[in-house]
Design an enzyme around this catalytic site. Structure first.
Site, mmCIF file in Angstrom:
data_model
loop_
_atom_site.group_PDB
_atom_site.id
_atom_site.type_symbol
_atom_site.label_atom_id
_atom_site.label_comp_id
_atom_site.label_asym_id
_atom_site.label_seq_id
_atom_site.Cartn_x
_atom_site.Cartn_y
_atom_site.Cartn_z
ATOM 1 C CE1 TYR A 188 -3.867 2.164 0.452
ATOM 2 C CE2 TYR A 188 -2.798 2.752 2.822
ATOM 3 C CZ TYR A 188 -3.988 3.025 1.879
ATOM 4 O OH TYR A 188 -4.777 3.933 1.906
ATOM 5 N NE ARG A 193 -1.633 5.506 1.077
ATOM 6 C CZ ARG A 193 -1.035 4.960 2.540
ATOM 7 N NH1 ARG A 193 0.330 4.653 2.220
ATOM 8 N NH2 ARG A 193 -0.948 5.650 2.986
ATOM 9 C CG ASP A 194 -7.495 7.325 -0.334
ATOM 10 O OD1 ASP A 194 -8.592 7.008 -0.906
ATOM 11 O OD2 ASP A 194 -7.563 8.159 0.586
ATOM 12 C CB SER A 200 -5.701 6.503 3.068
ATOM 13 O OG SER A 200 -5.874 6.362 4.572
ATOM 14 C CG ASP A 240 -7.711 3.484 -0.507
ATOM 15 O OD1 ASP A 240 -8.539 2.482 0.133
ATOM 16 O OD2 ASP A 240 -6.931 3.954 0.061
ATOM 17 C CG ASP A 419 -12.200 3.902 8.236
ATOM 18 O OD1 ASP A 419 -11.530 3.209 8.267
ATOM 19 O OD2 ASP A 419 -13.536 3.764 8.875
HETATM 20 C C1 BGC Z 1 -4.428 4.013 6.281
HETATM 21 C C2 BGC Z 1 -2.725 3.506 6.677
HETATM 22 C C3 BGC Z 1 -3.024 2.281 7.757
HETATM 23 C C4 BGC Z 1 -4.560 1.440 7.216
HETATM 24 C C5 BGC Z 1 -4.828 0.257 8.395
HETATM 25 C C6 BGC Z 1 -5.338 3.209 6.048
HETATM 26 O O1 BGC Z 1 -6.471 3.444 6.061
HETATM 27 O O2 BGC Z 1 -4.189 5.240 5.434
HETATM 28 O O3 BGC Z 1 -2.051 4.118 7.152
HETATM 29 O O4 BGC Z 1 -2.058 1.213 7.979
HETATM 30 O O5 BGC Z 1 -5.531 1.708 7.054
HETATM 31 O O6 BGC Z 1 -5.458 1.035 9.387
#
Ligand code: BGC
Length: 464
Positions: A188, A193-194, A200, A240, A419
């Site tokens: 990830y 990203r996102d 995120s 994402d 989140d």
């Molecule tokens: C976050 C990450 C995190 C993952 C698990 C994602 O929404 O951006 O940083 O590791 O959730 O909690």
């Protein structure tokens, strides 16, 4: 009061009816929806009237970014669905030694007869949470710490932890762990990203040569996998990401990310194609790509990426509902799923699989059920993805799914990690985390959210 679903069919001369456009960049029409509907942002360029009174209106001057998990609805022609999916890249003709199907059947299911590692990081978060929990929840929390969850490699700096965890797994297996332990990690760190949300956003950007850095990140994961060739490893590839290319190309950051997402995911699939690995690419969820306008383009994109990566043997299929709240096999259709025929993950998977199969991608699935215990959810709209109020821990990880397409129910999102932040002044503040159905105050994405953990424990179904 007239139920929301009925309202959908009641014509009104006063406002815009259900699914009609009510806002977005360059929209000069009215922003008033019919009574019982609210104007909801699908992306900065398009807002539509949906049933219920949730969320911010899209008439504000600041574009509300849609979330990944939110761009749930087919939005007629504005989503760009189907228009860019197969044009940017020609699928390569690399011939696989074995396709995903070839490696498959029950034999290719790494979860069968094995257990996923209950990682020490999540256990340490829970250990720190226990002292401030009500005494009725302490034992339940300890039980959660023993459940296998995935480790998110959400920054390059976290990759070395994988080496430590795999060494620990090997130690435990050598000492006779039964069933055998396997490792689970989420890859990830794509640039941009996102891209359709803020919560995120990651450390890499396309503009800052993120794709090159991403490849180095994948290479460092590959080096660790190679070192631990005797241990079975499940890798979930980039939540994402591809879903945003199906519905959110109207968002500039997603448009910019398009080629990098495809190249990055294909690079990961090729580079991590080891015998001891099973990969699942992120397939979003029923309320997002399950919509009739989205599912075909989604299948085209997944099949195209599978072919583009050379049909890697280790690519087992797709993971759905990551960090979301959908039920797997619901007894009835929740109102907030609107007119989507694929209103739960089972419908979605069973509709998507034949489309993939027809394009030579015989995918299997795993489904995140970690926070799906309460059904129907209390979401005001299905696209509400941020720290939703009223959720509970869900079905325990199992291979007993009752569906031959589904290898396992898993817990991907470590329940209790946020989140996204509800702090409106934060750079990664996303409006979804301020919605009425989002629990507040919430810390940054991935950070521990004690009140949320407590909620999940309290509402766990089955009970802990
Ligand atoms: C976050 C990450 C995190 C993952 C698990 C994602 O929404 O951006 O940083 O590791 O959730 O909690």
């Amino acid at each position: 009061m007239i139920p929301a679903l009925l309202l959908a069919f009641v014509p009104s001369a006063l406002g815009i009816s259900v699914w009609g456009q009510c806002g977005g960049t360059n929209w000069s029409g009215s922003g008033s929806c019919d009574s019982g509907l609210s104007c909801s942002s699908v992306n900065p360029y398009y807002s539509q009237c949906v049933s219920g009174a949730a969320g911010p209106t899209a008439t504000s001057t600041k574009p509300v970014s849609t979330s990944v998990s939110t761009s749930a609805r087919p939005t007629t022609t504005t989503s760009g669905a189907g228009t860019t999916l197969t044009t940017s890249r020609t699928a390569t003709a690399t011939s696989p030694t074995t396709s995903a199907a070839g490696a498959s059947g029950a034999a290719g299911n790494f979860f069968a007869g094995r257990q996923l590692y209950a990682n020490p990081y999540y256990a340490s978060e829970i250990a720190a949470a226990i002292p401030s929990l009500p005494s009725s929840l302490k034992a339940k929390a300890s039980a959660v710490a023993k459940i296998g969850t995935f480790v998110w490699l959400d920054t390059a700096a976290k990759v070395p932890t994988m080496d430590t965890y795999l060494a620990d797994i090997e130690k435990q297996n050598a000492a006779g762990a039964s069933p055998e332990i396997i490792g689970g990690f989420v890859v990830y760190d794509l640039p941009n990203r996102d891209c359709a949300a803020l919560a995120s956003n990651g450390e890499l950007t396309v503009a800052n040569d993120g794709l090159t850095k991403y490849k180095a990140y994948v290479d460092s994961i590959a080096a660790i996998v190679k070192k631990h060739s005797k241990t079975k490893i499940v890798l979930l590839v980039e939540p994402d990401s591809l879903g945003n290319l199906v519905t959110n190309l109207g968002v500039a950051k997603c448009q910019e990310a398009h080629d990098a997402y495809i190249s990055g995911v294909e690079y990961a699939l090729k580079t991590l194609n080891f015998d001891n690995v099973a990969m699942y690419i992120d397939g979003a969820h029923s309320g997002w790509l399950g919509w009739p306008a989205n599912i075909g383009p989604a299948a085209d994109l997944f099949a195209s990426v599978y072919a583009g990566a050379g049909k890697p043997k280790a690519l087992r299929g797709l993971v759905t509902d990551v960090s979301n709240y959908n039920g797997f096999d619901l007894a009835s259709k929740p109102v907030y799923t609107e007119s989507n025929p694929n209103y739960d993950e089972k419908h979605y998977i069973n509709a998507l699989a034949p489309l993939l199969e027809a394009q030579g991608f015989p995918a299997h699935f795993i489904v995140d059920q970690g926070r799906s215990g309460v059904q129907p959810t209390a979401q005001l709209q299905q696209g509400d993805w941020c720290n939703v109020i009223g959720t509970g821990f869900g079905i325990r990880p199992t291979t007993n799914t009752g569906d031959p397409l589904v290898d396992a129910f898993v817990w991907v999102k470590p329940g209790g990690e946020s989140d996204g932040t509800s702090d409106t002044s934060a750079a990664r503040y996303d409006a979804h985390c301020g919605y009425a159905d989002a629990l507040k105050p919430a810390p940054e994405a991935g950070k521990w959210f004690q009140a949320y953990f407590e909620q999940l424990l309290q509402n766990a179904n089955p009970a802990l």
